[in-house]
Design an enzyme around this catalytic site. Structure first.
Site, mmCIF file in Angstrom:
data_model
loop_
_atom_site.group_PDB
_atom_site.id
_atom_site.type_symbol
_atom_site.label_atom_id
_atom_site.label_comp_id
_atom_site.label_asym_id
_atom_site.label_seq_id
_atom_site.Cartn_x
_atom_site.Cartn_y
_atom_site.Cartn_z
ATOM 1 N N LYS A 246 -24.905 -37.080 12.645
ATOM 2 C CA LYS A 246 -25.488 -36.241 13.701
ATOM 3 C C LYS A 246 -25.103 -34.756 13.570
ATOM 4 C CE LYS A 246 -26.452 -39.795 17.207
ATOM 5 N NZ LYS A 246 -27.876 -39.628 17.476
ATOM 6 N N PHE B 121 -23.133 -48.910 20.181
ATOM 7 C CA PHE B 121 -24.270 -48.659 19.276
ATOM 8 C C PHE B 121 -23.729 -48.081 17.978
ATOM 9 C CE2 PHE B 121 -27.767 -46.286 17.423
ATOM 10 C CZ PHE B 121 -28.782 -47.234 17.495
ATOM 11 N N ASP C 193 -16.162 -44.942 15.414
ATOM 12 C CA ASP C 193 -17.510 -44.434 15.178
ATOM 13 C C ASP C 193 -17.624 -43.124 15.949
ATOM 14 O OD1 ASP C 193 -20.151 -43.746 15.309
ATOM 15 O OD2 ASP C 193 -20.892 -45.790 15.581
HETATM 16 N N1 PLP Z 1 -23.273 -44.553 15.856
HETATM 17 C C1 PLP Z 1 -23.408 -43.927 17.024
HETATM 18 C C2 PLP Z 1 -22.229 -43.835 17.952
HETATM 19 C C3 PLP Z 1 -24.635 -43.353 17.385
HETATM 20 O O1 PLP Z 1 -24.762 -42.734 18.561
HETATM 21 C C4 PLP Z 1 -25.716 -43.449 16.476
HETATM 22 C C5 PLP Z 1 -27.033 -42.898 16.820
HETATM 23 O O2 PLP Z 1 -27.386 -42.713 17.965
HETATM 24 C C6 PLP Z 1 -25.520 -44.114 15.252
HETATM 25 C C7 PLP Z 1 -24.278 -44.641 14.972
HETATM 26 C C8 PLP Z 1 -26.629 -44.246 14.262
HETATM 27 O O3 PLP Z 1 -26.872 -43.027 13.638
HETATM 28 P P1 PLP Z 1 -28.210 -42.815 12.804
HETATM 29 O O4 PLP Z 1 -29.347 -42.897 13.773
HETATM 30 O O5 PLP Z 1 -28.044 -41.462 12.177
HETATM 31 O O6 PLP Z 1 -28.285 -43.898 11.791
#
Ligand code: PLP
Length: 403
Positions: A252, A138, A223
Site C-alpha cells: 500500500k 484481512f 501484517d
Molecule cells: N493485508 C492488509 C492488512 C490489507 O489491508 C490488505 C488490503 O486491503 C492486504 C493485506 C492485501 O493487499 P493487496 O490488495 O495489495 O494484495
C-alpha cells in the site's frame, strides 16, 4: 486513437467483481481529485491507504520519470540499484536484516506465510505448520491469504482450502493461549485490523502474543500492509507498540500508488528461503523501487511523522464534533491517519450510504465493513483540506441522518 469511455463501459467489459462509484477520477493533485466532468473532490480515501503522499507528489513524479529514462525492468537473474537502495533503507529503519520484494500486500503475506512454514518445518519438523490468525482479519485475496484471513465471505466457494489454519478472536489473549501449541509455526496479526473495522490491538495483547510465540517457538508475523509506512504515526505500527515481529509485511503506502510489496525479516529466518524456493517476475522492479525509495525519504522524517500525529488529532476532533452534533457515530477510533467512525446502532449496516452521500458532497471516504466509515488520507494532507473535507463530511452525515 483515444476512445471516449464512461462508467457504463465497466458493466460491459469488466469482470463484475467490483461495484465502482458512478464517477471516474481523471486527475489528482495533493489531496484533491477531479472527475471526468471536472467536479472536484477532497480525498480522504487515499486509494485505500495507498496514496501516502497524495496525488502527483513532485518527489514521486521525479523518481518515477527519472527511473523511466533509465531501466524499467530486469529479471531476477540480475539485481538493480533502486531495489538495493530501498532494501538498505528498510533494513536500516527497522528490526529487519533482509527484504523480499513483490507487487502487492497479498503477495507479501503469501511470502510471509510460506517462509514461516518453511522455517518451522526446516527447524522443528514436518508437524510444525499450523498458522493462527484472528477472526475479521484481512490479508489479501490469494487462496492462502483469504484462508488465513478471518472472513469466510472471501474464502468460501472456491473448493477445498489450504489446511492447517486456525482462527481465534482478536484482542483476546486467553483465546490464543488456548489455541497455540508446539505445532504452531506462526501467529499472524494486523496491529490495527483495517478492513475488519479499524480496530487497534491493545498493547498488552500484542506483548502477550509475543510472549506466547516465544514460549512455543512460533514466529510472530505482523501484517502492516495497511498500517505501515507512516500510517500509524511511526514508520511501522510495531514501533508504536514496542513489540517486534519476526516477519513484517508492507505494501500500500510503500509505493505511494505504484504497486509494490515487501516482506521484512531477520537473517536467521530469511536463510530458509534459499535460491529457487520463492520468487516473482516483477518483485523488486526498478520503477516500483525507485518510487518507494522516494516515499520513504519523505515519510521517514521526524517532521512528517510528527505531522501525522498532529493531523490525527485534527481528524479526531472534527469527527468527535460531528458525532456529537449528529448522533450518527458511537465511537471514533484508529491510529495516525487510519481512522474509523463507528456507526451508532440506528445506522448500523449503512456505511456505504455515508460513502455515497460524501461523494455527492465532493468527498472521497471509505468503509471498513458495513458499520464503520474509514479515513486513510494522504499523510501530508494540508490542514485546510482536512477542514474543507470535514465541512463536506458533516453535510453528508446530516443528509443521511435527515433521510
Ligand atoms: N493485508 C492488509 C492488512 C490489507 O489491508 C490488505 C488490503 O486491503 C492486504 C493485506 C492485501 O493487499 P493487496 O490488495 O495489495 O494484495
Amino acid at each position: 486513437m483515444s476512445q471516449t469511455v464512461s462508467r457504463a463501459d465497466f458493466d460491459q467489459v469488466m469482470v463484475p467483481n467490483y461495484a465502482p462509484a458512478d464517477y471516474i477520477p481523471v486527475k489528482g493533485s495533493g489531496s484533491r481529485v477531479w472527475d471526468q466532468t471536472g467536479r472536484e473532490y477532497v480525498d480522504f480515501a487515499g486509494g485505500i491507504a495507498v496514496n501516502a503522499l497524495g496525488h502527483a507528489h513532485p518527489a514521486l513524479v521525479k523518481a518515477l520519470t527519472e527511473q523511466a529514462q533509465k531501466v524499467w525492468h530486469v529479471s531476477n537473474s540480475l539485481t538493480n540499484e533502486p531495489a538495493l537502495r530501498l532494501a538498505r533503507k528498510l533494513v536500516d529503519a527497522t528490526f529487519a536484516d533482509r527484504v523480499f520484494f513483490c507487487n502487492s500486500g497479498a503477495e507479501a503475506n503469501e511470502a510471509a506465510f510460506k517462509l514461516a512454514r518453511k522455517w518451522a518445518i526446516d527447524q522443528h519438523g514436518s508437524e510444525k505448520y499450523e498458522i493462527i490468525s484472528t477472526t475479521n482479519s484481512f490479508h489479501g485475496r490469494t487462496f492462502f491469504t483469504v484462508t488465513v484471513g478471518g472472513q469466510p465471505k472471501y474464502s468460501d466457494g472456491f473448493g477445498p482450502r489450504p489446511t492447517g489454519v486456525k482462527h481465534i478472536a482478536y484482542n483476546d489473549l486467553a483465546a490464543l493461549k488456548a489455541a497455540i501449541s508446539d505445532k504452531t509455526a506462526a501467529v499472524v496479526i494486523e496491529p490495527v485490523q483495517g478492513e475488519g473495522g479499524v480496530l487497534p490491538a491493545s498493547v498488552e495483547y500484542l506483548k502477550g502474543v509475543r510472549e506466547l510465540c516465544d514460549q512455543h517457538k512460533a514466529l510472530l508475523v505482523f501484517d502492516e500492509v495497511q498500517t505501515g509506512v507512516g500510517r500509524s504515526g511511526s514508520l511501522y505500527a510495531y514501533m508504536e507498540y514496542g513489540v517486534t515481529p519476526d516477519i513484517l509485511t508492507s505494501a500500500k503506502s510503500l509505493g505511494g500508488g505504484f504497486p509494490i510489496g515487501a516482506m521484512l525479516t531477520t537473517e536467521a529466518i530469511a536463510k530458509h528461503f534459499g535460491v529457487g524456493t520463492h520468487g516473482s517476475t516483477y518483485g523488486g522492479n526498478p520503477l516500483a523501487c525507485a518510487v518507494a525509495e522516494a516515499v520513504l525519504d519523505v515519510v521517514n522524517t521526524p517532521e512528517t511523522l510528527a505531522g501525522i500525529k498532529a493531523k490525527h488529532a485534527r481528524f479526531a476532533d472534527h469527527l468527535n464534533r460531528i458525532a456529537n452534533a449528529t448522533g450518527a457515530f458511537a465511537e471514533v477510533r484508529g491510529m495516525g491517519l487510519l481512522l474509523g467512525a463507528v456507526l451508532a446502532d440506528a445506522y448500523k449496516g449503512r456505511a456505504k450510504d455515508f460513502m455515497t452521500a460524501a461523494a455527492k458532497e465532493g468527498l472521497m471516504v471509505l468503509q471498513a465493513g458495513p458499520d464503520v466509515v474509514r479515513f486513510a488520507p494522504s499523510l501530508v494532507i494540508p490542514d485546510a483540506d482536512i477542514d474543507e473535507g470535514m465541512a463536506r463530511f458533516e453535510r453528508a452525515v446530516r443528509a443521511v441522518v435527515a433521510g
